[in-house]
Enzyme design. Sequence first.
Site, PDB file in Angstrom:
ATOM      1  N   SER A   1      19.444  34.083  56.636  1.00 15.01           N
ATOM      2  CA  SER A   1      19.506  32.884  57.715  1.00 15.01           C
ATOM      3  C   SER A   1      18.154  33.048  58.513  1.00 15.01           C
ATOM      4  O   SER A   1      17.890  32.142  59.128  1.00 15.01           O
ATOM      5  CB  SER A   1      20.569  33.500  58.672  1.00 15.01           C
ATOM      6  OG  SER A   1      21.947  33.479  58.460  1.00 15.01           O
TER       7      SER A   1
ATOM      8  N   GLY B   1      23.665  31.074  57.028  1.00 13.01           N
ATOM      9  CA  GLY B   1      22.661  30.573  56.174  1.00 13.01           C
ATOM     10  C   GLY B   1      21.709  30.150  57.318  1.00 13.01           C
ATOM     11  O   GLY B   1      22.025  29.809  58.497  1.00 13.01           O
TER      12      GLY B   1
ATOM     13  N   GLY C   1      18.540  26.964  58.415  1.00 16.36           N
ATOM     14  CA  GLY C   1      18.269  25.728  58.630  1.00 16.36           C
ATOM     15  C   GLY C   1      19.074  24.902  59.807  1.00 16.36           C
ATOM     16  O   GLY C   1      19.951  25.574  60.393  1.00 16.36           O
TER      17      GLY C   1
ATOM     18  N   CYS D   1      28.549  31.704  61.242  1.00 12.67           N
ATOM     19  CA  CYS D   1      27.411  31.283  61.513  1.00 12.67           C
ATOM     20  C   CYS D   1      27.193  30.050  61.019  1.00 12.67           C
ATOM     21  O   CYS D   1      27.662  29.019  61.775  1.00 12.67           O
ATOM     22  CB  CYS D   1      26.200  32.420  60.887  1.00 12.67           C
ATOM     23  SG  CYS D   1      24.827  32.151  61.674  1.00 12.67           S
ATOM     24  N   LEU D   2      26.563  29.723  60.060  1.00 14.11           N
ATOM     25  CA  LEU D   2      25.945  28.343  59.614  1.00 14.11           C
ATOM     26  C   LEU D   2      27.485  27.964  59.083  1.00 14.11           C
ATOM     27  O   LEU D   2      27.920  26.501  59.278  1.00 14.11           O
ATOM     28  CB  LEU D   2      24.939  28.364  58.425  1.00 14.11           C
ATOM     29  CG  LEU D   2      24.831  26.878  57.891  1.00 14.11           C
ATOM     30  CD1 LEU D   2      24.279  25.803  58.718  1.00 14.11           C
ATOM     31  CD2 LEU D   2      23.861  26.865  56.707  1.00 14.11           C
TER      32      LEU D   2
ATOM     33  N   GLN E   1      29.311  26.226  62.187  1.00 16.58           N
ATOM     34  CA  GLN E   1      28.715  25.020  62.420  1.00 16.58           C
ATOM     35  C   GLN E   1      29.109  23.827  61.513  1.00 16.58           C
ATOM     36  O   GLN E   1      29.631  22.785  61.906  1.00 16.58           O
ATOM     37  CB  GLN E   1      27.369  25.075  62.396  1.00 16.58           C
ATOM     38  CG  GLN E   1      26.823  26.222  63.815  1.00 16.58           C
ATOM     39  CD  GLN E   1      25.377  26.655  63.256  1.00 16.58           C
ATOM     40  OE1 GLN E   1      24.679  26.121  62.278  1.00 16.58           O
ATOM     41  NE2 GLN E   1      24.727  27.339  63.970  1.00 16.58           N
TER      42      GLN E   1
ATOM     43  N   ASN F   1      22.216  35.770  64.631  1.00 20.17           N
ATOM     44  CA  ASN F   1      20.978  34.979  64.266  1.00 20.17           C
ATOM     45  C   ASN F   1      21.437  33.606  64.006  1.00 20.17           C
ATOM     46  O   ASN F   1      21.628  33.234  63.131  1.00 20.17           O
ATOM     47  CB  ASN F   1      20.547  35.749  62.854  1.00 20.17           C
ATOM     48  CG  ASN F   1      19.310  34.709  62.413  1.00 20.17           C
ATOM     49  OD1 ASN F   1      18.637  34.253  63.079  1.00 20.17           O
ATOM     50  ND2 ASN F   1      19.210  35.004  61.153  1.00 20.17           N
TER      51      ASN F   1
ATOM     52  N   GLY G   1      19.812  29.502  65.483  1.00 23.89           N
ATOM     53  CA  GLY G   1      19.047  28.417  66.123  1.00 23.89           C
ATOM     54  C   GLY G   1      19.868  27.403  66.603  1.00 23.89           C
ATOM     55  O   GLY G   1      19.308  26.419  67.582  1.00 23.89           O
TER      56      GLY G   1
ATOM     57  N   HIS H   1      28.358  37.312  63.776  1.00 20.02           N
ATOM     58  CA  HIS H   1      28.046  38.049  62.329  1.00 20.02           C
ATOM     59  C   HIS H   1      29.159  39.231  62.316  1.00 20.02           C
ATOM     60  O   HIS H   1      28.758  40.313  62.835  1.00 20.02           O
ATOM     61  CB  HIS H   1      26.955  38.608  61.675  1.00 20.02           C
ATOM     62  CG  HIS H   1      26.065  37.564  61.197  1.00 20.02           C
ATOM     63  ND1 HIS H   1      25.958  37.406  59.774  1.00 20.02           N
ATOM     64  CD2 HIS H   1      25.392  36.909  62.017  1.00 20.02           C
ATOM     65  CE1 HIS H   1      25.172  36.372  59.834  1.00 20.02           C
ATOM     66  NE2 HIS H   1      24.567  35.973  60.899  1.00 20.02           N
TER      67      HIS H   1
ATOM     68  N   GLU I   1      30.467  41.240  60.223  1.00 15.67           N
ATOM     69  CA  GLU I   1      30.272  42.121  59.182  1.00 15.67           C
ATOM     70  C   GLU I   1      29.405  43.000  59.597  1.00 15.67           C
ATOM     71  O   GLU I   1      29.344  44.221  59.039  1.00 15.67           O
ATOM     72  CB  GLU I   1      29.935  41.553  57.709  1.00 15.67           C
ATOM     73  CG  GLU I   1      28.209  41.409  57.903  1.00 15.67           C
ATOM     74  CD  GLU I   1      27.689  39.981  58.660  1.00 15.67           C
ATOM     75  OE1 GLU I   1      26.605  40.191  59.078  1.00 15.67           O
ATOM     76  OE2 GLU I   1      28.640  39.355  59.276  1.00 15.67           O
TER      77      GLU I   1
END
Length: 474
Positions: free
Chosen positions: A140, A333, A335, A362-363, A366, A404, A406, A446, A448
């Site tokens: 990530s 992930g 980007g 996370c990604l 989204q 983590n 953005g 996260h 995990e």
Amino acid sequence: MPSSIDHIIERLGGADNAARLTGVGTEAIRKWRQAGAIPPKHWTVILRHTGLSLSDLQPDSASPDKAYDGPETPMPERQVPAAPPAAIPPGATAALVLADGTILWGRGFGAHTQAAGTAIGELCFSTGMTGYQETLTDPSFAGQIITFTFPHIGNVGTNAADDEAARVAARGLVVKQDLTEPANWRATQGLDSWLQARGVPGICGVDTRAITLRIRNGGAQTAILSYPADGAFDLDALRAQAAAWPGLEGMDLARDVTCAEPYGWDQGVWAWPDGTLPLPAKHRRVVAVDYGAKRNILRCLANAGCDVTVVPATATAEEILALDPAGVFLSNGPGDPSATAEYAVPAIQGVLAAGKPVFGICLGHQLLAQALGARTYKLARGHRGANQPVKDLGTGKVEITSQNHGFAVDESSLPDDVRVTHSSLFDGSNEGIASTRYPAFSVQYHPEASPGPSDSHYLFDRFVALIDRTNQPA
């Protein structure tokens, strides 16, 4: 526009009061005036008492003769304006060049940068006090230069078991102190040599607090980490490269970090010092879509009773469903999710239409939100660290989470058949959703990781329970 030193001293109440507030002598105040710059270690106090901004305290890059001087500014903590090579501070071997033209000098470590391979990316900060190896190998962090706010980095060394992926995803790292020598029984290699072997540069001796404040107050910024083997810096070229880099918005980085081919995963979570825990006897076939998956996520899925097959980020719905999964996991992930969504959203929508249970992190969170009809947006500074409080709105419990990211899900864009399940107690941004139409849910953080230490592990059991309910015979 930087304020003059006289103006700053006046805002502090005069030379005597400035000396008292910053804990220095009046001779140091005189040297401030003489050098035309104030050491960054005093900036926090000055900001608190004057109401000025960081840009007011930055040295004027148009005045290269105004370098730091005297015992108040020992290398490596000083930060100097742009200057010709002859004015590089003594002992400086690396530079961090920001898109706004700011140059922070320090000492390089890890791998040297090459002219064509200078480390460039979004400068961010991570507040975790442990886990620097896991952070550096977290996919990530692709496209980013990490500033660690914790000053002592390197003290546990490195070892192969702590890698979260096969290679380092981050483009560089920034730390305050010199790297600490390893003092841990599990260490097999020091951080410096570990970074050299992986081609990753770092810089130490910079004011990481000033960097963190700059990002906190002004948002993310592009930076270049330059650590040339010959010690030659083309500052004009570095500034131009930093200013020209487009930033993470619009970047699809999942393609860069995903696996090339499908593979199976059969390792459980660690149980020190004996190895991994035995896997449960009951297994559910789960396809994990790899947008940049961390290994410990796969371990947690296996330990929850999942027979895991990992597929590339670009796998279509048809390819995923051909594996006959009982459930589908969407990984973390890097980007911009809107860029990755071009191929990921149709695949996710196909999986949802087939009635397969879906869990995203996370990604993956989204992308699930976009597949359900919501939008995402770029956060001003992001959430990165192992101390992020999140409230489970269903139970009222607060989890200490590792994060983590953005980008975030825009709650105002969620359709009526999607409910909010988790919320950040830092800024109120979305941390979790669940569909009332499909068997699907996701979280931004996260689960995990173990900052709480295991506050969020229940989510893997929730996924397995959802699989079992959905796949019960009619």
